[in-house]
Write a protein that holds these residues in place. Structure first.
Motif, PDB file in Angstrom:
ATOM      1  N   TYR A 159      -9.615   3.532  -2.513  1.00 32.66           N
ATOM      2  CA  TYR A 159      -9.204   2.178  -2.872  1.00 32.66           C
ATOM      3  C   TYR A 159      -9.723   1.217  -1.837  1.00 32.66           C
ATOM      4  O   TYR A 159      -9.736   1.521  -0.643  1.00 32.66           O
ATOM      5  CB  TYR A 159      -7.677   2.075  -2.865  1.00 32.66           C
ATOM      6  N   GLN A 206       7.452  13.529 -12.081  1.00 34.72           N
ATOM      7  CA  GLN A 206       8.233  13.850 -10.887  1.00 34.72           C
ATOM      8  C   GLN A 206       9.306  14.859 -11.246  1.00 34.72           C
ATOM      9  O   GLN A 206       9.721  15.673 -10.437  1.00 34.72           O
ATOM     10  CB  GLN A 206       8.998  12.597 -10.405  1.00 34.72           C
ATOM     11  N   GLU A 254       4.575   9.629 -15.946  1.00 32.60           N
ATOM     12  CA  GLU A 254       6.009   9.523 -15.671  1.00 32.60           C
ATOM     13  C   GLU A 254       6.837   9.012 -16.845  1.00 32.60           C
ATOM     14  O   GLU A 254       7.486   7.978 -16.752  1.00 32.60           O
ATOM     15  CB  GLU A 254       6.229   8.579 -14.482  1.00 32.60           C
ATOM     16  N   GLY A 309      -0.878  11.180  -5.703  1.00 36.98           N
ATOM     17  CA  GLY A 309      -2.141  10.797  -6.330  1.00 36.98           C
ATOM     18  C   GLY A 309      -2.182  11.125  -7.811  1.00 36.98           C
ATOM     19  O   GLY A 309      -3.258  11.176  -8.407  1.00 36.98           O
ATOM     20  N   LYS A 310      -1.044  11.314  -8.418  1.00 35.88           N
ATOM     21  CA  LYS A 310      -1.017  11.650  -9.845  1.00 35.88           C
ATOM     22  C   LYS A 310      -1.531  10.486 -10.671  1.00 35.88           C
ATOM     23  O   LYS A 310      -2.417  10.638 -11.518  1.00 35.88           O
ATOM     24  CB  LYS A 310       0.426  11.984 -10.272  1.00 35.88           C
ATOM     25  N   THR A 311      -0.951   9.335 -10.404  1.00 33.70           N
ATOM     26  CA  THR A 311      -1.364   8.164 -11.164  1.00 33.70           C
ATOM     27  C   THR A 311      -2.842   7.885 -10.951  1.00 33.70           C
ATOM     28  O   THR A 311      -3.584   7.586 -11.892  1.00 33.70           O
ATOM     29  CB  THR A 311      -0.534   6.943 -10.721  1.00 33.70           C
ATOM     30  N   ARG A 333       0.795  -1.222   0.000  1.00 30.83           N
ATOM     31  CA  ARG A 333       0.000   0.000   0.000  1.00 30.83           C
ATOM     32  C   ARG A 333       0.827   1.270   0.000  1.00 30.83           C
ATOM     33  O   ARG A 333       0.274   2.363  -0.026  1.00 30.83           O
ATOM     34  CB  ARG A 333      -0.851   0.042   1.269  1.00 30.83           C
ATOM     35  N   LEU A 334       2.149   1.131   0.087  1.00 34.89           N
ATOM     36  CA  LEU A 334       2.960   2.342   0.220  1.00 34.89           C
ATOM     37  C   LEU A 334       3.176   3.026  -1.107  1.00 34.89           C
ATOM     38  O   LEU A 334       3.224   2.377  -2.146  1.00 34.89           O
ATOM     39  CB  LEU A 334       4.332   1.990   0.787  1.00 34.89           C
ATOM     40  N   PRO A 335       3.340   4.340  -1.082  1.00 30.93           N
ATOM     41  CA  PRO A 335       3.740   5.013  -2.307  1.00 30.93           C
ATOM     42  C   PRO A 335       5.188   4.673  -2.649  1.00 30.93           C
ATOM     43  O   PRO A 335       5.967   4.235  -1.811  1.00 30.93           O
ATOM     44  CB  PRO A 335       3.561   6.485  -1.989  1.00 30.93           C
ATOM     45  N   TYR A 336       5.483   4.929  -3.902  1.00 30.24           N
ATOM     46  CA  TYR A 336       6.746   4.520  -4.487  1.00 30.24           C
ATOM     47  C   TYR A 336       7.975   4.962  -3.691  1.00 30.24           C
ATOM     48  O   TYR A 336       8.866   4.169  -3.388  1.00 30.24           O
ATOM     49  CB  TYR A 336       6.777   5.097  -5.899  1.00 30.24           C
ATOM     50  N   GLU A 380       2.276   4.262 -16.212  1.00 29.59           N
ATOM     51  CA  GLU A 380       3.518   4.336 -15.449  1.00 29.59           C
ATOM     52  C   GLU A 380       4.221   2.975 -15.552  1.00 29.59           C
ATOM     53  O   GLU A 380       3.582   1.931 -15.495  1.00 29.59           O
ATOM     54  CB  GLU A 380       3.112   4.591 -14.002  1.00 29.59           C
ATOM     55  N   GLY A 404       3.203   9.357  -4.216  1.00 28.53           N
ATOM     56  CA  GLY A 404       1.973   9.063  -3.499  1.00 28.53           C
ATOM     57  C   GLY A 404       1.041  10.248  -3.428  1.00 28.53           C
ATOM     58  O   GLY A 404       0.054  10.209  -2.705  1.00 28.53           O
ATOM     59  N   GLY A 457       4.760  14.967  -5.346  1.00 25.49           N
ATOM     60  CA  GLY A 457       5.660  13.949  -4.805  1.00 25.49           C
ATOM     61  C   GLY A 457       5.100  12.556  -4.958  1.00 25.49           C
ATOM     62  O   GLY A 457       4.044  12.353  -5.548  1.00 25.49           O
ATOM     63  N   ILE A 478      -9.251   3.068   1.719  1.00 28.42           N
ATOM     64  CA  ILE A 478      -8.108   3.965   1.625  1.00 28.42           C
ATOM     65  C   ILE A 478      -8.476   5.172   0.772  1.00 28.42           C
ATOM     66  O   ILE A 478      -8.633   5.071  -0.448  1.00 28.42           O
ATOM     67  CB  ILE A 478      -6.897   3.239   1.025  1.00 28.42           C
TER      68      ILE A 478
END
Ligand SMILES: Nc1ncnc2c1ncn2[C@@H]1O[C@H](COP(=O)(O)OP(=O)(O)OP(=O)(O)O)[C@@H](O)[C@H]1O
Ligand SMILES: Nc1ncnc2c1ncn2[C@@H]1O[C@H](COP(=O)(O)OP(=O)(O)OP(=O)(O)O)[C@@H](O)[C@H]1O
Ligand SMILES: [Mg+2]
Ligand SMILES: [Mg+2]
Lengths: 270, 358, 409, 274, 317
Positions: free
Chosen positions: D21, D210, D177, D50-52, A167-170, D99, D48, D46, D25
């Protein structure tokens, strides 16, 4: 071995003798030659960057170091000894840890568990002890947990300790991967594009971690990176590869002004 | 806010690693254990023991064994039933060759045989992956069942080719065979299953568990961080087959009382696999939930028409049963692909933050 | 008030094809009794089915479910019979397995609660061998024994081995796995290679049709192909029709289409719309055998009622009834079933009755009788029964053996 | 570098959407943006941020990841997008380049490109012509057309993915990206191609990046996303001059570019997080 | 012992060459039928990475529908058409109800779901068609049922015309499928889908359409298989177990390969028959066909983990 003496960097840090040396490495996949007769060395305590265009063979070189690929020709010397052909897990047990270009975390596990896997090479309790959660197994678990918590603190990921990594961002994933590698307390740390897909702010954080690791634990680092700013700023020496061949090797400044490197890789001078 | 975790702080790593860091979980477990050890035995009828309680426990154990291999170590196995068979036949041979042997010891030892055979059939997993690996386990499945049929020594040259559980005593009480009382058998099964569950929980939360999970999630990366894949996969096969073997011995000795070779054929493997998957791969709790559903459902469905007084023929009930089980499998996979255990986890997460939506 | 006599039926699964007509026959007979006579002795029979799909596991579940109230267990598969057999001494419910189950069950002293009336598999094997012997000495002949690789198929092996030693013929067992039932080309290639004089088949479910089509295909002489009574189902033979003419099957039952009992069934069950059968099926061997099976049970109940004087009998009473069956020609005539089953009698020590049987032959459209009543060779079978029964009792020690049966009975 | 100004006509409009999600989430907490026809719009932020997720919400690819848009609306040319099959959107001219490239590993490069023309019904000739057009933008792909995509390098895969999108004759490309993991000179090259496609074919781009530096050089307008909210928006040129953007996204302080060696010291907090 | 293993079988083969030919022919025919089932698997696997366990029951279902319709008095060829319509409805239903909500889930989950479909269809089918063994309407469909009797070397070789027909039809079907997959737009899309769902969605390949199409084709294959098998052994639910036979075929040939399915099917069909007749029956008590194929596939996989014709697993870090 040649050049076992260390050297002093521009900003006055003392670098040790040769830790690892790649001698005349060639790697072929079927008919394709991914790496052709490349030699270079890594000194103890330095940050060594490997750069080059996509497909130059950088990752493949790292894979050779960590035993995932076996070179078609050439020798790998580590800590003054020629390394016999080894399985990757044996290499890891020699104290070589790494991160991956396309994040290779264990998605089904929490951050804590992922980082704990980095300690595997330090844990020896037998299966019976583990099943009973008794004696050696329990002590080991707690002792290693402490080490891991230190790494977690160091990389500032305390708050996600129990989150499943899926679940973590990249950017955080990359950091967890670094934590996993660091948990092994390696003598050589291989980083494959640790800052790809990050913005400047995050790159700054990551650079800071890499420098701190290098500083505080004296860990030797080999680093592949496409961001020239980062490479030029934090590395001590740079190898430049281009379609399997080495086209430059030296300090960042020397490499930056090398015309071959500019033509093959940088495009415009940075 | 029944399920509030706030306020429960851990002051040592040891406490943090305790089995149930959240108090409510421990209480819940206490209640379940009280039911299992005291209330069920006091209230259950013979029919309940035989069609629900005992099989649910045994199936949970088998699914747990499979879950170690498939859910934790990521190696798909379609041969569970055959390994259960190895356990059952091993147990049968032991108690007939050495009639003085304590039956519980025999049951626990029989797992060793299936572990050995499991490891042998696990060796291909070093090269073969994913669905292709399923073939190795299927080879075990079909070959072993064939062997159970052809190797007359295994069933003591019995004319029918089936094995019969003799009457066995422990501490002066019959625990296996036709003379044994259901409640006694239930307690034996419960004790063994409880013990195995504890060992499994410990194994899966410790170092070995992490090794397996790493192998499952990404075996290349696992190897590159220092995991010996051979060891990791083979221990998974060994532990898994051990548990499955014990479950097989219990299956025949504590429940069925007799077995013919094709009992251990692929439908049983699938059944156990359903339980593991519907319950949740990579979860211990899930095995129980899955077993309750898969074992309990047909029993309930069978009694439903009669209970409502609907005149449906028994074969129609059976057809409907198969249909409904099939549909429910799909239904549960759709609402939560990670199984009932995950569903429980989500509910728990919601309870923890309840009454706030996010 | 009812007599709860459940049936562990299978109308599903790979064996349904042969199971359904039998189940229908059994059911229709009981429905007829309920409709015509208000049951047995005035008490209606609750002939509930519990579906097993021929799976032993389901069978045990059904057994557990029904045993609380049931006066009888009809397990309907050798596997289920074997599974519940050891429990009978504890649960004390009679098992009624007409023409199947474990042959040594004939020994009523050991198997107090189990009945395989009116004939056992060993009887069948003995009768088939007798029939073949009548065609000429078996000395030096070769008999292929094509059987389902399952307890059922293996049942006659001990007797066949003994007979082959006694009579000097060679017996080649050819097992058919549950998964090969539909595709027996390997087995029939083996038969072609072995060139046996006869093929004897212990087949069931989809295996029968598979074997018969394969026999036709490989041009095996049909008249040398003989099946046990469960391998003589009209529908299996209809697939090959005239090509199957000459195929034989031993049987302890025979469809007598003008028997009064069938008229009663038509009147009370079929016309009332209660039957699950169809006219074609009702002319077949299996449906009619189903009737006989229910008749045996009903007669057992009746005997028990008369003995105890109670209309509502217990499982233990029924055991007495099944031990004291006496199906004479007169009784059959009263029942309207003359010619549908040979007369027979059971006793406390003899739970089979050894009725004997007829050889039936497929004439291209239906089965017809081609022999007189054949009787199994008791001299060979009985010692073997006693021996195996004793072995069984020992393996299942402690096993209570009835002391009350006198030796003479 | 803004020589083709976007028109005033709005092609895409995202109004205050919220995405969740797995039912629990919450990722996007009210994102609004507009993409003008003919423009390159950058979506920055940055990891996460939420761009994607935003892009996937637009192209309706969220479903297969157990995500859903729970609030707000997305309009493409005035029509709502929600509940449409992604294929339908492709037919209408919106296509996403995902991506991490996502090439079809076992297909050859050329087959990969041809899959891009899947929804088209305008005949073989037109498709062939477009294939030539793609090859003219990416000569490298022409050389490797017969190789299995799984074995080509990262840069080649990125080119294949973009080329594949072009094959559908889109009006708008959602590009996620494109620079990730590419060597500097390739990044320039890819962005150069994006720009010329924009200019020559009139394709509008919504670009998640990014690499703020490059993105702002090539885009006309930009949005900055943080933790699921738009925190800043404006013309690319203005954003580049904004001190916060300089500090946090371009790595420049008042004294010019900082060295990565020196960033260990204290950092200013973002004011919008306060 | 050694003689029994290494010499006698071969002597037997040479001594009765007509018998050997018969064994090979029987193996070939079963092989073709295994291959047909495997084909259905392959197609679905290629387009969705779904390991479709339900292919076996689809065969039964198709065959039963055909026979059932005919029993109701529908002319044979119209029954075929109607059966195809039923298979199409089935494909649409499966896509709607099962696949669509499960897009993107792990392989094993989808595999389980197909087992769920199998159970459902068994229950449903038995309610509708009953459990009796039915006779395939071979003659009504105009399939010749005579046998060709040859006498090579003075021996005997029996070839059934319906088997010959099955072989020919299978060959045609395979050819058509290969053309379809490699030369058409849809074919390319099917292959793309197998590689990457998400990406396929993103270029506008509609999963729904492709999946319905693919499951429908699998349904057609199931019908052909059902007719061919049914003609040999009758039609009943017992036929479902042949699905297991397709598994080793797939593994041996490679999960994604049409060619693999054919070659694997033939190899397994022939080798298992030869092994059973010359080694299994004399030495091992027979019935080795239950496991031979699996063990053979296992051995081959040890040397080629992706099967003989499977796509190489691309492993990079
Ligand atoms: N397992 C493999 N099989 C075949 N070819 C391979 C394999 N691994 C790498 N290659 C080829 O070797 C060459 C070098 O690849 P490598 O991944 O080392 O490049 P790189 O320098 O890391 O590029 P990038 O910056 O894009 O990551 C490429 O052409 C690649 O296609
Ligand atoms: N399938 C998913 N299930 C649950 N959470 C998800 C899922 N996909 C993304 N997220 C979460 O949503 C948030 C936003 O993710 P998103 O991928 O949109 O970010 P991003 O801005 O594209 O970042 P990056 O630059 O790393 O690609 C992150 O916190 C991420 O962990
Ligand atoms: Mg690389
Ligand atoms: Mg992103």
């Amino acid at each position: 071995m040649k050049d076992t003496e260390g050297y002093v960097t521009a900003d006055g840090r003392q670098i040790g003798g040769t830790l690892m040396e790649m001698r005349n490495i060639t790697l072929k996949f079927g008919g394709v030659t991914a790496i052709e007769d490349i030699s270079f060395d890594i000194h103890e305590g330095e940050i060594r960057a490997i750069i080059g265009p996509n497909g130059a063979g950088k990752s493949s070189m790292l894979n050779i170091i960590s035993g995932f690929y076996t070179p078609s020709e050439g020798e790998v010397w580590y800590k003054g000894e020629k390394r016999p052909p080894m399985k990757p897990y044996q290499v890891a047990r020699l104290g070589i840890a790494r991160t991956f270009q396309n994040i290779a975390l264990f998605e089904g596990m929490t951050v804590l568990d992922n980082v704990m896997t980095g300690r595997l090479t330090h844990m020896t309790a037998g299966i019976a002890a583990q099943a009973l959660w008794w004696g050696r197994a329990r002590d080991e678990e707690i002792a290693n947990r402490e080490v891991v918590e230190k790494v977690i603190d160091f990389l500032e990921i305390q708050n996600i300790r129990k989150t499943p990594v899926g679940r973590l961002p990249y950017g955080l994933k990359k950091r967890v991967e670094l934590a996993r590698a660091l948990a092994a307390e390696p003598s050589l740390l291989l980083l494959d594009e640790p800052m790809a897909g990050m913005n400047v702010e995050e790159k700054e954080d990551m650079s800071r971690f890499i420098l701190d690791v290098n500083d505080e634990f004296g860990t030797t680092i080999a680093l592949i990176e496409h961001d020239m700013g980062v490479v030029m700023d934090i590395s001590d020496r740079v190898v430049v590869m281009d379609y399997g061949k080495k086209i430059g090797d030296g300090t960042p400044d020397a490499v930056r002004s090398n015309q071959d490197v500019i033509d093959a890789y940088l495009g415009v001078a940075h | 806010m029944l399920y509030r975790t706030a306020g429960q702080f851990k002051t040592s790593y040891q406490a943090d690693q305790a089995l149930f860091p959240v108090r409510q979980d421990a209480i819940l477990l206490g209640i379940i254990l009280a039911f299992a050890w005291v209330i069920f035995p006091l209230t259950a009828s013979e029919f309940t023991f035989q069609t629900l309680l005992i099989p649910i426990l045994i199936y949970s154990l088998a699914a747990m064994g499979l879950n170690i291999l498939t859910g934790y170590a990521g190696q798909l196995s379609l041969g569970t039933a055959a390994f259960m068979g190895v356990g059952a036949y091993a147990c049968y041979k032991m108690v007939t060759i050495m009639p003085w042997m304590n039956p519980v010891v025999a049951i626990l030892l029989s797992g060793v045989f299936s572990a050995g055979i499991g490891v042998a059939f696990g060796i291909p997993s070093l090269r073969i992956k994913g669905f292709y690996l399923a073939i190795a386990t299927l080879a075990a499945q079909f070959f072993l069942v064939w062997l159970f049929e052809k190797w007359a020594w295994l069933y003591n040259y019995n004319a029918s080719g089936a094995i019969q559980v003799p009457n066995l005593k422990m501490f002066g009480v019959y625990v296996a065979g036709p003379q044994a009382d259901s409640m006694v058998q239930y307690f034996v099964v419960l004790a063994i299953v409880t013990l195995m569950t504890m060992l499994c929980i410990n194994l899966t939360r410790g170092n070995l568990g992490r090794t397996w999970k790493a192998t499952r999630d990404m075996d290349i990366a696992a190897e590159l961080i220092g995991i010996n894949l051979m060891k990791s996969k083979l221990t998974a096969f060994a532990v898994s087959s051990y548990i499955v073997g014990v479950a097989g011995a219990l299956f025949v000795f504590m429940w069925r009382g007799a077995a013919e070779p094709n009992l251990f054929d692929i439908p049983l493997s699938f059944r156990v696999l359903f339980i593991a998957i519907i319950g949740g791969l990579g979860s211990i709790l899930g095995n129980y939930l899955g077993a309750i559903l898969i074992v309990g459902l047909p029993v309930v469905l069978n009694t439903l028409p009669a209970a409502f007084g609907i005149p449906v023929s028994s074969s129609m009930v059976e057809h409907l049963n198969i249909m409904i089980v099939g549909a429910l499998i799909i239904f549960f996979l759709i609402i939560e692909p990670h199984g009932l255990a995950q569903l429980w986890r989500l509910i728990r997460e919601k309870l923890i933050i309840w009454p706030f939506p996010h | 008030q009812e007599l709860y006599a459940p049936n562990l039926s299978y109308r599903t699964g790979p064996f349904a094809a042969t199971g359904i007509p039998l189940m229908n026959g059994q059911r229709d007979y009981m429905l007829m009794l309920n409709a015509r006579d208000g049951g047995i002795g005035g008490v209606p029979v609750n002939f509930e089915e519990c579906e097993t799909g021929y799976s032993t596991e389901k069978g045990v579940e059904c057994y557990e479910k029904t045993k609380g109230r049931a006066i009888v267990t009809q397990p309907w598969s050798t596997g289920i019979t074997l599974q519940v057999l050891p429990k009978t001494n504890v649960d004390e419910i009679p098992i009624l397995a007409p023409g199947y189950g474990f042959s040594p069950m004939a020994d009523g002293k050991v198997f107090q609660w189990a009945f395989n009336t009116p004939a056992s598999y060993w009887d069948a094997a003995s009768m088939i061998v007798q029939y073949l012997e009548a065609e000429g000495s078996l000395e030096g002949k070769k008999i292929a024994f094509l059987h389902l690789d399952h307890p059922y198929g293996k049942e006659p092996l001990p007797l066949l081995e003994k007979l082959s030693a006694d009579k000097g013929f060679e017996m080649v067992p050819i097992p058919v796995g549950l998964k090969e039932m539909q595709n027996q080309s390997a087995q029939w290639l083996q038969i072609r290679r072995e060139r046996p004089d006869y093929v004897v088949m212990w087949g069931w479910g989809a295996m029968n049709a598979g074997a018969i089509t394969e026999a036709v295909k490989t041009k095996f002489p049909m008249e040398n192909f003989i099946g046990v009574w469960w391998a003589g189902h009209d529908a299996d033979l209809k697939i090959v029709g005239a090509d199957g003419a000459g195929y034989k099957s031993i049987s302890w039952s025979y469809p007598v289409l003008d028997a009064p009992v069938l008229a009663d069934i038509k009147q009370h069950v079929v016309d009332a719309g209660d039957s699950m059968s169809n006219p074609e099926e009702m002319e077949g061997v299996f449906y009619n055998r189903g009737l006989v099976i229910s008749m045996i049970l009903a007669e057992g109940i009746k005997a028990a009622q008369e003995h105890t004087g109670n209309a509502e009998i217990t499982a233990a009473d029924l055991r007495w009834g099944l031990e004291n069956l006496n199906i004479t020609e007169e009784r059959l005539a009263e029942l309207g079933m003359t010619g549908m089953v040979p007369p027979f009698q059971t006793t406390c020590a003899n739970h089979t009755g050894h009725s004997g049987g007829w050889m039936l032959e497929w004439d291209g459209e239906k089965f017809v009788k081609v022999s007189d009543l054949l009787m199994a060779d008791a001299e060979v079978i009985q010692p073997l029964e006693a021996e195996k029964a004793a072995e069984y009792a020992e393996a299942n020690a402690p096993w209570a053996v009835s002391e009350t049966c006198d030796a003479e009975s | 570098m803004r020589d083709t100004a976007p028109t005033r006509e709005t092609l895409l409009e995202v109004n205050n959407i919220e995405v969740i999600y797995n039912h629990v989430i919450l990722v996007l907490k009210g994102v609004s943006l507009t993409v003008p026809k003919g423009g390159i719009t950058a979506l920055l932020g940055g990891n996460g941020a939420g761009k994607t997720t935003t892009l996937k919400a637009i192209s309706n690819l969220l479903q297969s990841e157990r995500g859903e848009v729970t609030k707000g609306s997305i309009l493409y040319k005035g029509d709502t997008v929600q509940g449409r099959d992604p294929a339908e959107l492709v037919k209408k001219g919106v296509i996403q380049v995902m991506e991490g490239r996502h090439c079809f590993e076992h297909l050859t490069v050329e087959e990969n490109l041809m899959t891009g023309a899947y929804t088209r019904r305008d005949g073989k000739g037109a498709v062939e012509a477009d294939l030539d057009m793609v090859y003219s933008y990416f000569p490298r792909l022409k050389e490797r057309r017969k190789s299995q995509a799984g074995y080509t390098s990262g840069g080649e895969q990125q080119m294949t993915a973009i080329g594949r999108a072009l094959m559908s004759r889109p009006e708008m490309i959602l590009l996620d990206e494109p620079s990730m993991g590419l060597a500097p000179q390739l990044v320039e090259q890819i962005f150069g191609i994006v720009k010329s496609v924009n200019e020559n074919e009139g394709v509008s781009f919504l670009l998640a990046e990014q690499n703020t530096n490059v993105a702002l050089r090539f885009a006309h307008t930009g949005y900055i996303l943080e933790s699921g909210r738009v925190v800043m928006e404006g013309l690319a040129a203005d954003l580049r001059e904004n001190p916060d953007v300089k500090e946090f996204y371009l790595g420049m302080s008042d004294e010019g570019r900082k060295s990565f060696r020196d960033v260990r010291s204290y950092r200013r907090r973002k004011r919008w997080l306060a | 012992m050694l003689n029994d293993i290494f010499i006698k079988p071969f002597v037997d083969m040479v001594e009765a060459p007509d018998f050997l030919l018969q064994v090979l022919w029987e193996g070939l025919v079963s092989g073709i039928l295994y291959a047909l089932i495997a084909l259905g698997f392959v197609l679905i696997f290629r387009s969705s990475r779904i390991f479709n366990f339900a292919q076996g029951i689809m065969v039964v279902f198709a065959a039963l529908t055909l026979v059932g319709l005919h029993e109701m008095g529908v002319p044979a060829w119209i029954s075929v058409g109607l059966t195809l319509a039923v298979m199409f409805v089935l494909a649409v239903t499966i896509e709607r109800v099962v696949l669509r909500p499960l897009v993107g889930q792990p392989d094993i989950i989808l595999f389980m779901a197909t087992i769920g479909i199998t159970l459902f269809l068994i229950g449903f089918g038995e309610i509708i068609f009953g459990g009796e063994n039915k006779v395939m309407i071979t003659e009504e469909l105009g399939i010749p049922t005579d046998s060709v009797v040859l006498e090579p070397w003075g021996g005997l070789l029996i070839l059934e015309q319906k088997d010959i027909t099955a072989v020919v039809v299978a060959a045609l079907l395979v050819g058509a499928l290969l053309l379809f997959l490699n030369k058409t737009r849809m074919g390319r899309a099917i292959r793309a889908l197998g590689d990457d769902h998400q990406a396929a969605l993103s270029v506008g390949i509609s999963l729904q359409t492709i999946w319905v199409l693919v499951w429908f084709i699998a349904g057609i294959i199931a019908l052909v298989t059902g007719i061919a098998w049914g003609a040999r052994a009758g039609v009943s639910f017992a036929l479902e177990v042949i699905a297991y036979k397709a598994l080793p075929v797939l593994m041996l040939g490679g999960l994604e390969s049409i060619t693999g399915a054919i070659i694997g099917g033939l190899m397994i069909g022939i080798l298992e028959k030869v092994f059973e007749i010359y080694w299994g029956q004399p030495l091992l008590g027979g019935n080795t066909e239950t496991w031979f194929a699996f063990v053979l596939a296992l051995i081959v996989l040890l040397f080629r983990p992706q099967g003989l014709f499977g796509e190489k697993i691309i492993e990079r870090v």
